[in-house]
Write a protein that holds these residues in place. Sequence first.
Motif, short mmCIF file in Angstrom:
data_model
loop_
_atom_site.label_atom_id
_atom_site.label_comp_id
_atom_site.label_asym_id
_atom_site.label_seq_id
_atom_site.Cartn_x
_atom_site.Cartn_y
_atom_site.Cartn_z
N ALA A 97 0.83 -1.20 0.00
CA ALA A 97 0.00 0.00 0.00
C ALA A 97 0.87 1.26 0.00
N ILE A 98 0.38 2.31 -0.66
CA ILE A 98 1.07 3.60 -0.69
C ILE A 98 0.07 4.66 -0.21
N ILE A 99 0.44 5.35 0.87
CA ILE A 99 -0.48 6.30 1.51
C ILE A 99 0.22 7.65 1.69
N THR A 100 -0.49 8.72 1.36
CA THR A 100 0.05 10.07 1.53
C THR A 100 -0.43 10.67 2.84
N LEU A 101 0.44 11.49 3.45
CA LEU A 101 0.15 12.17 4.71
C LEU A 101 0.37 13.66 4.54
N GLY A 102 -0.65 14.44 4.88
CA GLY A 102 -0.51 15.89 4.96
C GLY A 102 -0.71 16.31 6.39
N ALA A 103 0.32 16.91 7.01
CA ALA A 103 0.25 17.34 8.41
C ALA A 103 0.70 18.79 8.49
N SER A 104 -0.13 19.65 9.07
CA SER A 104 0.22 21.07 9.09
C SER A 104 -0.48 21.82 10.21
N TRP A 105 0.23 22.80 10.78
CA TRP A 105 -0.36 23.78 11.68
C TRP A 105 -0.40 25.15 11.01
N ASP A 106 -0.44 25.14 9.69
CA ASP A 106 -0.47 26.38 8.91
C ASP A 106 -1.73 26.48 8.06
N VAL A 107 -2.81 25.77 8.46
CA VAL A 107 -4.02 25.67 7.65
C VAL A 107 -5.21 26.20 8.44
#
Length: 385
Positions: free
Chosen positions: A244-254
Amino acid sequence: MANSTGTKTYGVGIMGAGNISAAYLRLAPLFRNLEVRAIADILPEAAKKRAGEYNVAAQTPDELLKNSEIDVIVNLTIPSTHFSVSKDILSAGKHAYSEKPFVLSVEEGIQLKALADEHKLKVGSAPDTFLGGAHQQARSIIDSGKVGKIASGTMHVLSRGMEHWHPNPDFFFQPGGGPILDLGPYYITDLISLVGPIKRVTAFTGSARAEREVTTEGSPFKGTFIKVGTPTTIHAILEFHSGAIITLGASWDVSSHGHHNIELYGTEGSVYVPDPNFFNGDVTITNRAGDKEKVTPWDHPFGKANQDLDKPNPRANYRNAGLSDMMDSIETGKKARCDLDVALHAVDVMTSILRAGETGQVITLQTTCERPAALGIEEARALLR
């Protein structure tokens, strides 16, 4: 000491009387094999205040380490001291259970593992929210094959940042903090449970601002500025041993977004998993045609709302579930679901993501782990009083 069910009751000590200690103290009585007996802090007044609220003993850290009535100590200190405090706990001959992240490097985790093995002690770590009813129901759906083999997915943990609600947010923006090491453990650990261990990662990282203004109402630091010492926006790609290939978006700028927390795409359908920061939430599945179906929650005890009952979406909170399961594993010989190997693999994933962001590399992980065993309804019920 055995309780009325014949199960051993383990004496629990709390190291650190900060914000999160209240949840551990409030919820520990739900579990049949736990009894919090003392709390310690480097600030004596903080320990006394919390102890008074929950009718436990207030001690110094040294007194807690030497307390013969304590079998396991929960490490609620700040992330940068997790390793040294857990090391002291093990050296004192007590089991250690840490808030996340339990260490800040693979090397530190390996040292703790060696020390625990030497003293024949257990080490575990939060998060245990993946043991919640919603996440275990999603696990059951995946394991049943209903959505086929998980081939890909996305996960997003995005917000304005901790300075808008936390009374003392400075450490969140220093090494050991940031959205990956602070909130990432919930997401990464949930994925390890749902999909399995991770093989390789790569990432891009950055920060929108060099300083953050504290705006939390009532905070003594309101109006002050924090220098940012760790990335606050991270976009990563995770390749799992399963393929499996999974993308992660993590931000405290949104400031706002429209992404679901976790979406997993299988060969026969998809499963939408709720926020892994919480034990409950809505699980939705789709078939190959894309038809959506909101899943009726199953009767899992760790999915039953027990706080914010007057609000539209009341929460289930069963913090200490991982600790209770770890202590139960001493009796049963089964592998604890929140054990050191799972926590260390999650740390390896997160620190590798940050390193990939700095170097532009694709990084093969140093560690792996067994996928934690599913926690069914009856097994979960057996941990409660």
